[in-house]
Design a protein around this motif. Structure first.
Motif, mmCIF file in Angstrom:
data_model
loop_
_atom_site.group_PDB
_atom_site.id
_atom_site.type_symbol
_atom_site.label_atom_id
_atom_site.label_comp_id
_atom_site.label_asym_id
_atom_site.label_seq_id
_atom_site.Cartn_x
_atom_site.Cartn_y
_atom_site.Cartn_z
ATOM 1 N N TYR A 39 -3.517 -9.916 7.415
ATOM 2 C CA TYR A 39 -2.437 -9.240 6.713
ATOM 3 C C TYR A 39 -2.275 -7.998 7.631
ATOM 4 O O TYR A 39 -3.093 -7.183 8.136
ATOM 5 C CB TYR A 39 -3.307 -8.641 5.621
ATOM 6 C CG TYR A 39 -3.486 -9.535 4.575
ATOM 7 C CD1 TYR A 39 -2.602 -10.041 3.647
ATOM 8 C CD2 TYR A 39 -5.071 -9.938 4.209
ATOM 9 C CE1 TYR A 39 -3.010 -10.841 2.318
ATOM 10 C CE2 TYR A 39 -5.408 -11.044 3.181
ATOM 11 C CZ TYR A 39 -4.320 -11.397 2.518
ATOM 12 O OH TYR A 39 -4.378 -12.315 1.407
ATOM 13 N N VAL A 54 -8.449 -11.754 8.553
ATOM 14 C CA VAL A 54 -9.188 -12.208 7.227
ATOM 15 C C VAL A 54 -10.035 -13.641 7.479
ATOM 16 O O VAL A 54 -11.042 -13.719 7.457
ATOM 17 C CB VAL A 54 -8.440 -12.265 6.072
ATOM 18 C CG1 VAL A 54 -9.066 -12.507 4.785
ATOM 19 C CG2 VAL A 54 -8.124 -10.696 5.848
ATOM 20 N N ARG A 94 -18.524 -15.028 -1.987
ATOM 21 C CA ARG A 94 -18.189 -13.813 -2.664
ATOM 22 C C ARG A 94 -17.023 -13.143 -2.723
ATOM 23 O O ARG A 94 -16.019 -13.445 -2.036
ATOM 24 C CB ARG A 94 -19.303 -12.667 -1.768
ATOM 25 C CG ARG A 94 -20.781 -13.064 -1.914
ATOM 26 C CD ARG A 94 -21.463 -11.828 -1.321
ATOM 27 N NE ARG A 94 -23.000 -12.095 -1.447
ATOM 28 C CZ ARG A 94 -23.689 -12.898 -0.669
ATOM 29 N NH1 ARG A 94 -23.063 -13.462 0.445
ATOM 30 N NH2 ARG A 94 -24.731 -12.906 -1.025
ATOM 31 N N ASN A 95 -16.753 -11.903 -3.564
ATOM 32 C CA ASN A 95 -15.541 -11.364 -3.512
ATOM 33 C C ASN A 95 -15.348 -11.042 -2.241
ATOM 34 O O ASN A 95 -16.054 -10.369 -1.558
ATOM 35 C CB ASN A 95 -15.860 -10.313 -4.458
ATOM 36 C CG ASN A 95 -15.715 -10.629 -5.878
ATOM 37 O OD1 ASN A 95 -16.552 -10.054 -6.618
ATOM 38 N ND2 ASN A 95 -14.960 -11.264 -6.360
ATOM 39 N N GLY A 96 -13.876 -11.048 -1.872
ATOM 40 C CA GLY A 96 -13.481 -10.782 -0.539
ATOM 41 C C GLY A 96 -13.982 -11.470 0.555
ATOM 42 O O GLY A 96 -13.460 -11.378 1.704
ATOM 43 N N ALA A 97 -14.280 -12.921 0.167
ATOM 44 C CA ALA A 97 -14.756 -13.579 1.333
ATOM 45 C C ALA A 97 -13.707 -14.419 2.124
ATOM 46 O O ALA A 97 -13.706 -14.588 3.164
ATOM 47 C CB ALA A 97 -15.738 -14.887 0.672
ATOM 48 N N GLY A 98 -12.484 -14.258 1.419
ATOM 49 C CA GLY A 98 -11.437 -14.999 1.795
ATOM 50 C C GLY A 98 -10.884 -16.117 1.350
ATOM 51 O O GLY A 98 -10.034 -16.874 1.899
ATOM 52 N N GLN A 133 -3.961 -16.681 -8.235
ATOM 53 C CA GLN A 133 -4.979 -15.728 -8.869
ATOM 54 C C GLN A 133 -4.367 -14.732 -9.754
ATOM 55 O O GLN A 133 -3.096 -14.220 -9.325
ATOM 56 C CB GLN A 133 -5.826 -14.941 -7.776
ATOM 57 C CG GLN A 133 -7.072 -14.344 -8.527
ATOM 58 C CD GLN A 133 -7.960 -13.828 -7.409
ATOM 59 O OE1 GLN A 133 -7.808 -13.927 -6.217
ATOM 60 N NE2 GLN A 133 -9.214 -13.528 -8.011
ATOM 61 N N GLU A 159 -8.977 -19.336 -9.127
ATOM 62 C CA GLU A 159 -9.615 -18.935 -10.400
ATOM 63 C C GLU A 159 -8.886 -19.166 -11.821
ATOM 64 O O GLU A 159 -8.578 -18.229 -12.415
ATOM 65 C CB GLU A 159 -9.787 -17.634 -10.264
ATOM 66 C CG GLU A 159 -10.738 -17.268 -8.842
ATOM 67 C CD GLU A 159 -11.683 -16.062 -8.878
ATOM 68 O OE1 GLU A 159 -11.935 -15.512 -10.129
ATOM 69 O OE2 GLU A 159 -12.196 -15.504 -7.912
HETATM 70 N N1 LIG Z 1 -2.659 -7.494 1.026
HETATM 71 C C1 LIG Z 1 -3.940 -7.467 1.654
HETATM 72 N N2 LIG Z 1 -3.869 -6.402 2.529
HETATM 73 C C2 LIG Z 1 -4.886 -6.174 3.460
HETATM 74 N N3 LIG Z 1 -6.010 -6.959 3.246
HETATM 75 C C3 LIG Z 1 -6.251 -7.560 2.399
HETATM 76 C C4 LIG Z 1 -4.993 -8.003 1.478
HETATM 77 N N4 LIG Z 1 -5.472 -8.896 0.471
HETATM 78 C C5 LIG Z 1 -6.774 -9.219 0.851
HETATM 79 N N5 LIG Z 1 -7.223 -8.364 1.714
HETATM 80 C C6 LIG Z 1 -8.701 -8.294 2.443
HETATM 81 O O1 LIG Z 1 -8.912 -9.444 2.767
HETATM 82 C C7 LIG Z 1 -10.117 -9.899 2.424
HETATM 83 C C8 LIG Z 1 -10.128 -11.418 1.648
HETATM 84 O O2 LIG Z 1 -9.666 -11.136 0.585
HETATM 85 P P1 LIG Z 1 -9.157 -12.551 -0.659
HETATM 86 O O3 LIG Z 1 -8.355 -11.909 -1.505
HETATM 87 O O4 LIG Z 1 -9.152 -13.763 0.270
HETATM 88 O O5 LIG Z 1 -10.780 -12.460 -1.174
HETATM 89 P P2 LIG Z 1 -11.344 -13.781 -2.162
HETATM 90 O O6 LIG Z 1 -12.147 -14.352 -1.865
HETATM 91 O O7 LIG Z 1 -10.194 -14.478 -2.845
HETATM 92 O O8 LIG Z 1 -11.822 -12.759 -3.305
HETATM 93 P P3 LIG Z 1 -12.027 -12.663 -4.742
HETATM 94 O O9 LIG Z 1 -13.275 -13.632 -5.330
HETATM 95 O O10 LIG Z 1 -12.222 -11.282 -5.257
HETATM 96 O O11 LIG Z 1 -10.900 -12.956 -5.409
HETATM 97 C C9 LIG Z 1 -10.660 -9.176 1.708
HETATM 98 O O12 LIG Z 1 -11.515 -7.976 2.692
HETATM 99 C C10 LIG Z 1 -9.705 -8.202 1.084
HETATM 100 O O13 LIG Z 1 -9.841 -6.761 1.090
#
Ligand SMILES: Nc1ncnc2c1ncn2[C@@H]1O[C@H](COP(=O)(O)OP(=O)(O)OP(=O)(O)O)[C@@H](O)[C@H]1O
Ligand SMILES: [Mg+2]
Lengths: 293, 235
Positions: free
Chosen positions: B14, B19, B38-42, B86, B160
């Motif tokens: 991003y 990421v 986990r949340n934020g895993a990617g 999502q 999700e």
């Molecule tokens: N638009 C964005 N700009 C900058 N960083 C981002 C952006 N979207 C997500 N991130 C970062 O990228 C990382 C991964 O995010 P991602 O949304 O892929 O997580 P996720 O595994 O889908 O989490 P969740 O279970 O909460 O949906 C996180 O640290 C998040 O803060």
């Protein structure tokens, strides 16, 4: 002072203003709504349309209507081409960044203005109306051409409404406006939509200018008022809302006509500005806008 | 089994923030592959990378001999990949019919596809002219699925899809995914609910810190709860 005739005259003049303003503001609103680009050069596309209308109509010798009809097609097309070019060369390279594009379109404003000054000159030049008919109304005769401008604007706005709400192109534009990323995930080529919308927005300003130029002469600085008024209309009407744009243009155009006749043009401007301030404070998405994602 | 989609060493960003780091994943034909983490895993970022919605600066995303990461984002759905984002991301100002129309346009599908999709989600048929933002949560999720299926995808990305839905609706979504598997559609499913994952998935990929730590058969996960414990922290 007899109220009736003055009121009718003021309303008609207001409607002409509203008609041209609605077209111009619709262009600004589309660009603003779909692309999130504040096009400060919008008024210059309007001016370019007027100047080209003069150039095209004087190039035709015969009856003024021939040159006018030619201008009605040529001017918007050329302006649309210029807009397309500036979109490709400038806006796209900036990634449509909301702030950078403001600065860039300010630059475009001066470039277009100076080009017009260089090639067209500093004179205000008239374009002959395509026809010269007076329509007899209860108290006075009124310019048939001005009535034509009102009708033409209505037709064009209805056409824009039809395209936006009833065609695939319109659907694609609305989807892009509401959610650019998801639109891409569904095969919508967002950058092509942007290019088309920017050109279309400029063409709406140009066609409005062609319509107005037999009433108000073409001049290289004539883009400023339409720009300001369009901003007022877009703020009051709401981002990318066609209905809001038309209603706000009517409000501004009619009140401008009526208040100018009965009180003073300054009061009309003050009220419009006051209204903008109220809308910004109490309903920032505009009277008919939807908060954007 | 032949893979329909292969991500190799994908780096996704991003802006300047990386990421995904060397993200690997392979999706076999007709399987349901779950991404857990986990949340934020990617997880979401991995799906966006496939769709071309984040900047992929390294690695390849191969489908049928084409590197999707070299395509413009709007060309990815035309390659047969459909996305249910999502939070659904419906065009909420547009009607149900218009949302479906956008799905159909993506790959030039027509009435036949539309009818087949509506047969899967009959409630939508009664709501065609309703603004999609006014649908209930469950109906919105069905519309998001329906819109994606209008592409007639062979790869489906679901982020999700059961988030915030009641159990009967979750069962409905699950049935739909299982039905699509019967028809040879391959699905990547991002889920938080481990029970949903275990009953539906063929394989599970554990995502951590922008990497795929390991991909294992679902039986192994079922047999050994330690997996889930380690990567998701619950179970
Ligand atoms: N638009 C964005 N700009 C900058 N960083 C981002 C952006 N979207 C997500 N991130 C970062 O990228 C990382 C991964 O995010 P991602 O949304 O892929 O997580 P996720 O595994 O889908 O989490 P969740 O279970 O909460 O949906 C996180 O640290 C998040 O803060
Ligand atoms: Mg996510």
């Amino acid at each position: 002072m007899a109220f009736g005739p003055y009121f009718l005259l003021a309303s008609l003049e207001g409607l002409v203003t509203a008609a041209v303003l609605a077209l111009t503001a619709l262009g600004l609103s589309l660009v603003f709504g779909v692309m999130r680009v504040v096009n400060v050069a919008h008024g210059e596309f309007f001016m370019l349309g007027a100047v080209l209308a003069w150039a095209v109509s004087t190039a035709f010798a015969g009856h003024p209507s021939v040159g006018f009809v030619a201008a009605l097609f040529v001017a918007p097309l050329v302006v649309g081409g210029a807009a397309l070019l500036s979109e490709r060369l400038v806006l796209r390279r900036l990634g449509y960044d909301p702030e950078a594009t403001i600065v860039a379109t300010i630059g475009m404003l001066y470039i277009i203005q100076q080009l017009a000054l260089t090639f067209y000159g500093a004179d205000a030049r008239p374009v002959q109306a395509p026809f010269n008919v007076r329509i007899q109304l209860p108290w006075f005769g009124y310019s048939g051409y001005k009535l034509f401008v009102i009708v033409a604007a209505i037709v064009l706005i209805l056409a824009a409404w039809f395209v936006l709400t009833r065609t695939k192109i319109g659907l694609v534009m609305r989807a892009t406006q509401y959610d650019r990323e998801t639109a891409q995930a569904f095969g919508i080529p967002v950058d092509r939509v942007y290019a088309g919308v920017f050109a279309l927005g400029a063409m709406l300003a140009a066609v409005a200018a062609v319509l107005i130029v037999p009433i108000q002469q073409a001049h290289y600085l004539m883009g400023r008022d339409p720009l300001l008024l369009s901003f007022i209309v877009v703020i009051i009407g709401g981002l990318g809302s066609l209905r809001g744009t038309v209603i706000a243009a009517l409000l501004i155009g009619l009140s401008d006509g009526i208040i100018s006749v009965f009180f003073s043009p300054t009061l009309a401007k003050m009220l419009a500005t006051g209204l903008v301030a109220m809308v910004l404070v109490f309903r920032p998405q505009g009277l008919f806008g939807v908060p954007a994602r | 089994m032949a893979d329909v989609l292969t991500l190799s060493a994908v780096d996704a960003y991003y802006g300047e923030v990386q990421v995904l780091r060397g993200f690997d994943l392979s999706l076999a034909k007709g399987e349901v592959l779950c991404l857990l983490g986990r949340n934020g895993a990617g997880k979401t970022t991995a799906l966006k990378a496939i769709m071309g919605l984040v900047a992929v600066r390294g690695g390849t995303i191969m489908k049928d001999g084409t590197d999707l990461s070299k395509l413009a984002p709007h060309e990815v759905p035309k390659a047969g990949v459909a996305y249910v984002p999502q939070g659904r991301r419906l065009f909420s100002e547009l009607t149900v019919a218009e949302n479906l129309e956008i799905g159909l346009m993506a790959r030039g599908k027509g009435r036949v596809t539309r009818e087949a999709v509506l047969d899967l989600f009959p409630v939508l048929r009664e709501r065609l002219s309703q603004r999609s933002g006014t649908l209930s949560g469950g109906e919105q999720q069905m519309l998001a699925m329906a819109r994606a299926l209008c592409i007639e995808p062979d790869v489906l990305l679901l982020d999700e899809p059961t988030e915030g839905l009641m159990p009967s609706m979750i069962a409905r979504i699950r049935e739909t995914v299982a039905g699509l598997r019967e028809r040879g559609v391959s699905t990547i499913l991002v889920e938080q609910r481990v029970d949903a994952v275990l009953s539906l998935a063929d394989r599970v990929a554990f995502i951590e810190n922008g990497q795929n730590r390991e991909t294992v058969d679902v039986e192994k996960v079922r047999a050994d709860p330690a997996y889930v414990h380690r990567y998701v922290g619950v179970g």
